[in-house]
Motif scaffolding. Sequence first.
Motif, mmCIF file in Angstrom:
data_model
loop_
_atom_site.group_PDB
_atom_site.id
_atom_site.type_symbol
_atom_site.label_atom_id
_atom_site.label_comp_id
_atom_site.label_asym_id
_atom_site.label_seq_id
_atom_site.Cartn_x
_atom_site.Cartn_y
_atom_site.Cartn_z
ATOM 1 N N TYR A 150 0.840 -1.201 0.000
ATOM 2 C CA TYR A 150 0.000 0.000 0.000
ATOM 3 C C TYR A 150 0.872 1.247 0.000
ATOM 4 O O TYR A 150 0.597 2.224 -0.717
ATOM 5 C CB TYR A 150 -0.909 -0.029 1.226
ATOM 6 C CG TYR A 150 -1.801 1.178 1.381
ATOM 7 C CD1 TYR A 150 -3.037 1.234 0.754
ATOM 8 C CD2 TYR A 150 -1.422 2.249 2.174
ATOM 9 C CE1 TYR A 150 -3.867 2.341 0.906
ATOM 10 C CE2 TYR A 150 -2.226 3.356 2.336
ATOM 11 C CZ TYR A 150 -3.451 3.394 1.700
ATOM 12 O OH TYR A 150 -4.260 4.491 1.849
ATOM 13 N N LEU A 151 1.944 1.221 0.782
ATOM 14 C CA LEU A 151 2.878 2.343 0.835
ATOM 15 C C LEU A 151 3.511 2.594 -0.527
ATOM 16 O O LEU A 151 3.559 3.745 -0.998
ATOM 17 C CB LEU A 151 3.964 2.043 1.877
ATOM 18 C CG LEU A 151 5.276 2.823 1.802
ATOM 19 C CD1 LEU A 151 5.039 4.303 2.031
ATOM 20 C CD2 LEU A 151 6.280 2.274 2.808
ATOM 21 N N LEU A 152 3.984 1.547 -1.173
ATOM 22 C CA LEU A 152 4.625 1.721 -2.479
ATOM 23 C C LEU A 152 3.623 2.193 -3.532
ATOM 24 O O LEU A 152 3.943 3.045 -4.370
ATOM 25 C CB LEU A 152 5.265 0.413 -2.920
ATOM 26 C CG LEU A 152 6.127 0.509 -4.180
ATOM 27 C CD1 LEU A 152 7.377 1.323 -3.917
ATOM 28 C CD2 LEU A 152 6.503 -0.874 -4.695
ATOM 29 N N ASP A 153 2.425 1.660 -3.489
ATOM 30 C CA ASP A 153 1.417 2.053 -4.475
ATOM 31 C C ASP A 153 1.046 3.523 -4.339
ATOM 32 O O ASP A 153 1.005 4.263 -5.334
ATOM 33 C CB ASP A 153 0.170 1.182 -4.307
ATOM 34 C CG ASP A 153 -0.945 1.580 -5.244
ATOM 35 O OD1 ASP A 153 -0.758 1.464 -6.470
ATOM 36 O OD2 ASP A 153 -2.006 2.031 -4.754
ATOM 37 N N ARG A 154 0.817 3.969 -3.102
ATOM 38 C CA ARG A 154 0.417 5.360 -2.909
ATOM 39 C C ARG A 154 1.610 6.312 -3.068
ATOM 40 O O ARG A 154 1.476 7.391 -3.634
ATOM 41 C CB ARG A 154 -0.200 5.551 -1.521
ATOM 42 C CG ARG A 154 -1.504 4.796 -1.299
ATOM 43 C CD ARG A 154 -2.545 5.157 -2.349
ATOM 44 N NE ARG A 154 -3.862 4.654 -2.012
ATOM 45 C CZ ARG A 154 -4.321 3.443 -2.313
ATOM 46 N NH1 ARG A 154 -3.522 2.577 -2.928
ATOM 47 N NH2 ARG A 154 -5.547 3.070 -1.988
ATOM 48 N N GLY A 155 2.749 5.912 -2.571
ATOM 49 C CA GLY A 155 3.878 6.826 -2.556
ATOM 50 C C GLY A 155 4.582 6.974 -3.888
ATOM 51 O O GLY A 155 4.940 8.087 -4.286
ATOM 52 N N PHE A 156 4.775 5.856 -4.615
ATOM 53 C CA PHE A 156 5.583 5.899 -5.823
ATOM 54 C C PHE A 156 4.762 5.711 -7.092
ATOM 55 O O PHE A 156 5.048 6.342 -8.105
ATOM 56 C CB PHE A 156 6.688 4.835 -5.754
ATOM 57 C CG PHE A 156 7.717 5.127 -4.702
ATOM 58 C CD1 PHE A 156 8.814 5.921 -4.986
ATOM 59 C CD2 PHE A 156 7.595 4.619 -3.423
ATOM 60 C CE1 PHE A 156 9.769 6.209 -4.024
ATOM 61 C CE2 PHE A 156 8.540 4.887 -2.452
ATOM 62 C CZ PHE A 156 9.632 5.687 -2.751
ATOM 63 N N THR A 157 3.760 4.830 -7.049
ATOM 64 C CA THR A 157 2.948 4.637 -8.254
ATOM 65 C C THR A 157 2.041 5.827 -8.506
ATOM 66 O O THR A 157 1.880 6.269 -9.649
ATOM 67 C CB THR A 157 2.113 3.352 -8.117
ATOM 68 O OG1 THR A 157 2.980 2.240 -7.852
ATOM 69 C CG2 THR A 157 1.326 3.086 -9.397
ATOM 70 N N ARG A 158 1.477 6.379 -7.459
ATOM 71 C CA ARG A 158 0.544 7.515 -7.599
ATOM 72 C C ARG A 158 1.210 8.853 -7.272
ATOM 73 O O ARG A 158 0.530 9.875 -7.259
ATOM 74 C CB ARG A 158 -0.668 7.303 -6.691
ATOM 75 C CG ARG A 158 -1.366 5.964 -6.916
ATOM 76 C CD ARG A 158 -2.677 5.883 -6.177
ATOM 77 N NE ARG A 158 -3.267 4.552 -6.284
ATOM 78 C CZ ARG A 158 -4.505 4.238 -5.897
ATOM 79 N NH1 ARG A 158 -5.279 5.170 -5.374
ATOM 80 N NH2 ARG A 158 -4.954 3.012 -6.022
ATOM 81 N N TYR A 159 2.477 8.831 -6.978
ATOM 82 C CA TYR A 159 3.252 10.054 -6.713
ATOM 83 C C TYR A 159 2.646 10.894 -5.592
ATOM 84 O O TYR A 159 2.558 12.108 -5.686
ATOM 85 C CB TYR A 159 3.372 10.891 -7.989
ATOM 86 C CG TYR A 159 4.142 10.197 -9.079
ATOM 87 C CD1 TYR A 159 5.523 10.112 -9.030
ATOM 88 C CD2 TYR A 159 3.479 9.598 -10.148
ATOM 89 C CE1 TYR A 159 6.234 9.463 -10.023
ATOM 90 C CE2 TYR A 159 4.178 8.938 -11.143
ATOM 91 C CZ TYR A 159 5.555 8.872 -11.073
ATOM 92 O OH TYR A 159 6.262 8.223 -12.054
#
Length: 325
Positions: free
Chosen positions: A275-284
Amino acid sequence: MTQTSGTAVAAAPSARAGRTSRPARRPGGSRAKRLELTLLLSPALILFIGFVLLPIAASVYYSFYKWTGFSPRTWFGFGNYARILDDEVFRQSLWHNIIIAVLSVAIQLPLAIGIALMLNGKIRGRAVLRLIVFAPYVLSEAITAVVWLLMLQPDGLVDQIFKAVGAGGLIQDWLADGDLVLYTLFVVITWKYLGFGIILLLAGLQSIPAELKEAAATDGASSWQTTRSIVLPLLGPTIRIWIFLSVIGSLQLFDLVWIMTLGGPASASSTMATYLLDRGFTRYEFGYGSAVSVVLFIVCFVFALIYQRFALRRDTQGALTRIVE
């Protein structure tokens, strides 16, 4: 009276001689020791500050901002944390981590203890069996995830095995069924990390004195009674350490899940880390992702403190070393 006084006078120089014969402490000794400790600890301390403390401080700082990584930062206060608490996907991800942690303790621990007890006995090919059970842990998470991803594909190796044994009706969409994917991932996690628990428990079993088992056998205790009353209690510190490592690993689970499912389908296998990677890096959403990382750190830190306070306290008493001058 005169003889006593003479004896005392004669003993006085001896006492003074004894005191003066003790080597004098060099003033620069403690300074040299502090310098030596500083030189030895500095590399590790620099790495710890640069790769642990500074990233944590940066995450806390950015968590109070709205920031995409490109646009100017906007002060948001505790808004990111309020958003985390209101996000159903994050709560679902946290629940998935808890499920994996509970299953690890409830299923992996008994399996690891049973296999470790078996491998600790005198059986043929014991060394080869130990190598086999530990081999999956040596593989990287990426290799494990890719191999199992190919095996679990529709009509892959797992489906072919079920068909070969006449159990084709049990074939499922292992990684596409929202109700099944998390437990499929747990099977892969168990295959990957069970060997570590077995080796750890084997080390604990080998530290138990054989004389205790022999004494119990002499008193007429059965193998099960010896295991229950002697082996398992003495194995307690090792078991508690393994539980701690297993739960912390479950809370930080990322690699296998991200490569095999990306947290899907429909967040059915998401964890706090994915969830952290998706929100932080995928969705900027770097500000929001920083807040999620802080929450993940707090969850792990609080668990570690509570577990050490109530479970590891008696195991760690007297374990701290001190510098002897």
